[in-house]
Write a protein that holds these residues in place. Structure first.
Motif, short mmCIF file in Angstrom:
data_model
loop_
_atom_site.label_atom_id
_atom_site.label_comp_id
_atom_site.label_asym_id
_atom_site.label_seq_id
_atom_site.Cartn_x
_atom_site.Cartn_y
_atom_site.Cartn_z
N THR A 102 7.80 3.36 4.43
CA THR A 102 6.67 2.68 5.04
C THR A 102 6.01 1.75 4.01
O THR A 102 6.29 1.83 2.81
N LEU A 137 3.01 1.79 2.96
CA LEU A 137 2.24 2.58 2.00
C LEU A 137 3.17 3.17 0.94
O LEU A 137 2.87 3.11 -0.26
N GLU A 138 4.30 3.70 1.37
CA GLU A 138 5.24 4.29 0.40
C GLU A 138 5.76 3.24 -0.57
O GLU A 138 5.93 3.51 -1.76
N VAL A 143 -3.34 5.99 -3.42
CA VAL A 143 -3.41 5.57 -2.01
C VAL A 143 -4.54 4.55 -1.83
O VAL A 143 -4.39 3.56 -1.11
N LYS A 199 -4.16 0.83 -0.50
CA LYS A 199 -4.95 0.35 0.64
C LYS A 199 -5.64 -0.96 0.28
O LYS A 199 -5.67 -1.90 1.08
N VAL A 243 -2.93 -3.97 6.45
CA VAL A 243 -3.40 -2.58 6.50
C VAL A 243 -3.14 -1.95 7.88
O VAL A 243 -2.94 -0.74 7.99
N ASP A 244 -3.09 -2.77 8.93
CA ASP A 244 -2.83 -2.22 10.27
C ASP A 244 -1.42 -1.67 10.38
O ASP A 244 -1.15 -0.83 11.24
N ASP A 246 1.69 2.25 8.17
CA ASP A 246 2.60 3.37 8.42
C ASP A 246 3.89 2.96 9.11
O ASP A 246 4.64 3.79 9.61
N ASP A 247 4.15 1.65 9.14
CA ASP A 247 5.42 1.16 9.71
C ASP A 247 6.44 0.98 8.60
O ASP A 247 6.08 0.74 7.46
#
Lengths: 375, 531
Positions: A114, A116-117, A152, A156, A165-166, A169-170
């Protein structure tokens, strides 16, 4: 943009974050970069431009340790007074210790992870220390939990800057192209770099995305110096403070965007205005031989390929043929050199020059330029 | 250039016509394939001469069966499956799914009644109806049990899907108790139940869990870090021989040697890791394969230490943390300490819980590591190694830690294996073992712990279950041994699963961190790694 004129008045005001001195990179007999020297100043955006195959990405690969340069010295001066010789550092220590981050011409994201990852992987070294090199973190001892929360937060922060940011998690592979470019920049920024090297960040972006990229880069510039390869002149001219122009691995111009834009050598080499002129003249004259000769395609066996990225394959793929043979660009190929030559010769009428010059070129071997140009 | 459309040619052939044609093709292909495989057989005659036996009837049967299968699939199977996707015009609903028509409550009750009746009269059956029919009835009983279980799974599928991990671990913990309980009830004696449970706990439970643990260990190397390792069984062998040699020569306890075996395997993991760091993909696979063979050949040839092909026997048993032992002659034998009847089942039950704990440890460490920087770096390495280097990740140490961690769990499993068997020989560590472990990882879905556990259960449990199918002897003749076909079925299962789910049972990837909600990453984005 106009700051460059002030700098010229006070050269000592901003110190150089990156100094490239007499850098040469040879692949077998092919000289990809020859004796290149330039500086990138702290807090500025330095653009590296040049036609396809000029060696821009090779310079990047030398700076970020993917290639070991054949000759020369690359010095990085950190904000805390430390300085690193980048050509001596192993590949992975350049981002980790010298704090130089980069992006790639062909986007290299972790597509199955994702967003974030992706940004957390970029903070690997910081988190490794915090987790006591995994051992303490595995048993929940020490400050890993806090460091993890902080990382994190940083991720962000950069996701917000990149307007992603939306979609945090994709999977990264699911993003549209422009967003992938921004994510790659955000990921590089998460390593906490002092110098950010961007390889064609605006390639394939539409005007709106390009404008968003400009504002992101201007934002980054306040904290991090940027070295930029770019073909999109609107980006280069708008945001860069300093421009270095390469042609066939050699520097042909160096200065403020205005100065570079008006440099006849750059115009000849990069913007190709003279070529057009030559062709119109020749077509007018109706010299069929010359027109045919102008239409010769590139010599695929020699010289740089259509892509300037040597990361695409092993080096041996691009130079395998040049066993013992020294492949150098024929003198006539460099258009900047032609401008120099023309300046020294007594000025003649363009029509005369155009018809007279191609004759000796006919005997020369084909050159790596797609359009042979005027020889 | 006018295009004339011939109406006859463009009419789509009806399914039956097409099926007829396809059946002919399938028949021709199977005839070509099987004429040498099945139609001819070499044999010895009475004077030991090589003779050719023809089996044309068998060949014809196989070809006709193939043709029929193809015909019914094209003529009725395909249209049926297509219809399942078309909604009813009037109601706008999809037709009732096959599963909900197959799993019906009356049938479920019927299956349970049948199973219970057959269990109750299980012992008396051969006497009542004869051996042949009893075999079929036992098969029917097994089918009824499977159908009832499938019904339960089908009706509670949403609940099972949501709580799979909890349910799975609970079921694994309760498994020996259930087995002993059911078997005690069936034979009306606790000791009988213990004796009967040996097969179920040892051959099924422990055997499957060893492979689950090995596959989870290999999953770290292959599934997470994307390094294709074909010699994983070498680390299993290192662990097994470490315990076998140190345990039998120096009398050291299992509880000391378990970490030691893990550490030794991890050391050899690093030893293997160093030379192969620069290799990727196929080249890495070949070198790891060679490494596995080297270890095995050393075990065979270094006779002074390993006793060669004869192997090492008399490996000491695991003790109950030094408090109780499982040797009936010892003064602190578990039966004497706890004042219970003597039985070899205690040891098996203890081993079952031991390997369950080891496997859960592997899973726990894997889950924890994935959320740590090193685990993320492994996955990033699988996705793109060059990008990793551009972010300051030391790919050398990252690869070595992956090899070492994976090898360590292989070593634990090896130490357990030699303690369980009491005997090790190089025969147990052939390439086929590596291939089976890798196949389980690939079938389960690389990186997914649940998928791998299910794959191990299906593959290892399935091949073990073949030994139970004695009634097939009545169908195919006395010299038919179903377990000889287990590798064929293993291969067939792999082909089918890979056609049906190319990324394994669980293809999606669970993200290790999230901002708003945890969404599984589809397998179309993840990469397999380049070695």
């Amino acid at each position: 943009m106009n700051a460059s004129s002030i700098q010229k008045a006070n050269p000592g005001m901003k110190d150089a974050i990156l100094q490239v001195e007499h850098l040469s990179m040879k692949f077998g007999g092919l000289v990809a970069i020859g004796d290149l020297s330039f500086q990138a100043k702290r807090g500025e955006i330095t653009a590296l431009i040049g036609p396809n195959g000029a060696g821009k990405t090779t310079v990047f690969n030398c700076i970020t340790g993917f290639y070991k340069p054949s000759e020369g010295m690359i010095t990085l001066n950190g904000a805390d007074g430390s300085s690193f010789l980048l050509e001596r550092l192993p590949n992975h220590e350049i981002p980790a210790r010298a704090k130089v981050a980069r992006t790639f011409q062909n986007i290299r994201l972790f597509s199955g992870m994702t967003l974030l990852e992706n940004l957390l992987v970029a903070q690997h070294n910081k988190l490794m220390k915090a987790s006591g090199y995994t051992i303490l973190g595995l048993f929940g001892i020490g400050g890993y939990r806090r460091a993890s929360a902080e990382s994190v937060e940083l991720a962000k922060h950069w996701l917000e800057k990149a307007d992603l940011v939306d979609r945090a998690d994709d999977p990264a592979g699911d993003l549209p192209y422009g967003a992938q470019r921004r994510l790659e920049i955000a990921r590089a920024m998460c390593t906490g770099p002092e110098l950010l090297c961007l390889d064609e960040p605006a390639a394939g972006l539409n005007p709106k995305e390009s404008a968003a990229l400009n504002s992101l880069l201007m934002d980054i510039k306040s904290s991090t110096s940027i070295l930029l390869i770019e073909h999109d002149m609107s980006v280069v001219m708008q945001i860069s403070d300093h421009v270095v122009v390469l042609e066939y691995g050699r520097k042909i111009s160096d200065g403020s965007p205005q100065a570079v834009r008006t440099d006849p050598r750059v115009i000849a080499a990069y913007l190709g205005v003279d070529d057009e002129e030559v062709e119109t003249v020749l077509t007018e004259v109706g010299d069929e031989d010359v027109i045919e000769q102008l239409d010769i395609g590139p010599d695929t066996a020699h010289g740089p390929g259509t892509s300037s990225s040597y990361l695409a394959g092993p080096v041996s793929d691009t130079i395998g043929h040049s066993e013992g043979e020294r492949v150098t660009v024929s003198k006539g190929a460099s258009k900047a050199a032609q401008v120099d030559a023309r300046a020294s010769v007594a000025p003649r009428k363009p029509a005369e020059r155009a018809t007279a010059k191609p004759k000796p070129a006919a005997a020369k071997s084909p050159t790596p330029k797609p359009r042979g140009g005027r020889k | 250039m006018a295009v004339t459309v011939s109406s006859e040619r463009d009419t789509v052939a009806s399914p039956v016509q097409r099926a007829f044609r396809e059946a002919l093709y399938a028949g021709a292909i199977s005839l070509g394939l099987f004429v040498l495989f099945i139609g001819l057989k070499t044999d010895q005659n009475i004077s030991n001469q090589l003779i050719l036996v023809t089996r044309w009837w068998l060949l014809i049967t196989v070809v006709v069966l193939t043709m029929l299968g193809r015909f019914f699939y094209i003529a009725y199977g395909q249209p049926f499956m297509a219809n399942q996707k078309i909604a009813n015009v009037a109601t706008g609903l999809l037709p009732a799914s096959v599963a909900s028509r197959f799993f019906l409550l009356p049938a479920f009750i019927g299956a349970i009644v049948l199973a219970v009746v057959l269990f109750v009269f299980g012992g008396a059956l051969p006497g009542l109806v004869g051996d042949g029919l009893a075999g079929y009835l036992q098969f029917l009983r097994a089918l009824a049990v499977i159908y009832a279980l499938a019904c339960v799974i089908f009706y509670f599928r949403a609940y099972i899907h949501d709580n799979f991990t909890k349910l799975g671990v609970t079921a694994l913990v309760l498994y020996p108790i259930l087995v002993v309980g059911v078997l005690s009830l069936m034979s009306w004696s606790f000791v009988g139940g213990l004796q009967g449970s040996l097969k179920w706990i040892d051959n099924f439970g422990i055997q499957i869990l060893i492979y689950v643990m090995l596959a989870w260990g290999l999953n770290i190397v292959v599934g997470l870090a994307g390094l294709l390792d074909l010699g994983y069984v070498a680390f299993y062998a290192v662990g097994a021989y470490a315990y076998a040699l140190l345990g039998s020569h120096y009398g050291l306890s299992f509880w000391i040697l378990l970490p030691a075996a893990g550490a030794m395997a991890a050391f050899w993991g690093v030893m293997l890791g160093f030379p192969v760091l620069r290799l990727r993909g196929d080249y890495l696979a070949i070198v790891t394969l060679a490494f596995g063979e080297i270890i095995r050949l050393v075990l065979i040839n270094w006779r002074e230490v390993t006793n060669g092909s004869a192997g090492i026997s008399g490996i000491p048993k695991v003790t109950f943390f030094g408090l109780m032992t499982f040797n009936s002659t010892d003064p602190n034998y578990i039966g004497k300490v706890l004042h219970i009847a003597q039985s070899s089942a205690y040891y098996k039950i203890f081993l079952y819980y031991l390997i369950l704990a080891l496997a859960l440890l592997t899973a726990f460490v894997t889950i924890r590591l994935r959320r740590m920087p090193v685990g993320r770096a492994w996955e990033a390495l699988r996705e793109d190694e060059i990008a990793c280097r551009s972010l300051g990740i030391n790919t050398t140490t990252t690869k070595l830690t992956a090899f070492a961690t994976g090898a360590m769990f292989g070593g634990f499993a090896g130490a357990f294996f030699s303690a369980r068997q009491g005997f090790v020989s190089p025969e147990s560590f052939v390439f086929l073992e590596s291939a089976i472990i890798l196949a389980i990882v690939v079938l389960g879905g690389m990186g997914s712990l649940v998928g791998i556990a299910v794959a191990a259960m299906v593959m290892i449990g399935g091949t073990e279950a073949l030994r139970e199918l004695d009634f097939l002897k009545q169908v195919f003749g006395k010299d038919f041994t179903p377990e000889l076909y287990r590798m064929l079925l293993f291969g067939m299962a792999m082909v089918i699963v890979m056609l049906w789910k190319p990324r394994g049972f669980v293809g999606s990837r669970e993200p290790t961190a999230f901002l708003k909600e945890r969404r599984a990453v589809s397998s179309s984005f993840t990469k397999e790694g380049h070695g």
